[in-house]
Motif scaffolding. Structure first.
Motif, short mmCIF file in Angstrom:
data_model
loop_
_atom_site.label_atom_id
_atom_site.label_comp_id
_atom_site.label_asym_id
_atom_site.label_seq_id
_atom_site.Cartn_x
_atom_site.Cartn_y
_atom_site.Cartn_z
N UNK A 254 0.79 -1.06 -0.03
CA UNK A 254 0.07 -0.04 0.16
C UNK A 254 0.80 1.18 -0.06
N UNK A 255 2.07 1.03 0.35
CA UNK A 255 2.92 2.31 0.20
C UNK A 255 3.42 2.63 -0.96
N UNK A 256 3.80 3.93 -1.14
CA UNK A 256 4.26 4.39 -2.49
C UNK A 256 5.39 3.86 -2.58
N UNK A 257 5.77 3.94 -3.83
CA UNK A 257 7.42 3.27 -4.43
C UNK A 257 8.32 3.69 -3.70
N UNK A 258 8.51 4.92 -3.41
CA UNK A 258 9.84 5.54 -2.54
C UNK A 258 9.80 5.29 -1.44
N UNK A 259 8.67 5.16 -0.54
CA UNK A 259 8.65 4.77 0.98
C UNK A 259 8.90 3.23 0.90
N UNK A 260 8.41 2.41 0.19
CA UNK A 260 8.63 0.89 0.36
C UNK A 260 10.03 0.42 -0.08
N UNK A 261 10.55 1.11 -1.04
CA UNK A 261 11.90 0.91 -1.60
C UNK A 261 12.87 1.23 -0.45
N UNK A 262 12.76 2.46 -0.02
CA UNK A 262 13.53 3.15 1.36
C UNK A 262 13.39 1.80 2.21
#
Length: 180
Positions: A131-139
């Motif tokens: 559910x997280x946006x890509x930047x947050x999830x990847x970080x």
């Protein structure tokens, strides 16, 4: 092996005995937890030989640092997992044998989170990560599962460290909300 309430109590008991340098309790803790902790290590350190070394280092640190565990700050299993995770990350940082590539937005399916205390937790965490946006999830994935530092990730994706910190903080808050 699921972490049942009985197993969690045993881990707590063994850890309190290890504080008193009880070798039998240390052996029992090892028997009860080594497979799960090894699985956790393998998610960070894919080389089995290096992972075995990390497991040994983790149990050495457990023996030496048992007095630093405080039950009022969290349960014993979480403490063991964090200590083990830190050992694995230290190993990766020192060896640099396994460089990490950045995930593409659709690569969440490749992440395996089997070291969660039970399968439902693993499924919930996977669902919430999606559910997280890509930047947050990847970080979050690169820092907590692959062992990159915030500075290393910032350098790889050419963003300020403050941006990485913000993504992680906001992402963890969103995960906490989703999981609660």
């Amino acid at each position: 092996m699921q972490m049942t309430e009985d197993r969690l109590r045993k881990i707590e008991q063994y850890l309190s005995q290890i504080k008193l340098k009880d070798r039998a309790a240390f052996s029992q803790l090892y028997e009860l937890s080594n497979r799960k902790l090894f699985g956790l290590i393998l998610r960070i350190v894919p080389d089995r030989e290096q992972a075995a070394d990390v497991l040994q280092e983790s149990f050495t640190r457990i023996w030496l640092n048992a007095n630093s565990y405080r039950s009022d700050l969290g349960n014993a299993w979480a403490w063991l997992c964090q200590l083990t995770r830190n050992c694995a990350l230290d190993s990766i940082r020192h060896s640099r044998r396994h460089p990490v590539t950045l995930l593409e937005p659709d690569d969440l399916d490749t992440i395996n989170i089997d070291h969660a205390p039970d399968r439902n937790s693993s499924f919930d965490l996977h669902r919430c990560l999606s559910t997280l946006d890509t930047d947050k999830r990847n970080a979050i994935i690169h820092i907590y599962l692959h062992g990159l530092t915030q500075s290393e990730l910032a350098a790889r994706i050419e963003r300020p460290v403050s941006t990485i910190k913000t993504w992680i903080r906001r992402g963890l808050l969103e995960l906490q909300h989703c999981l609660s």
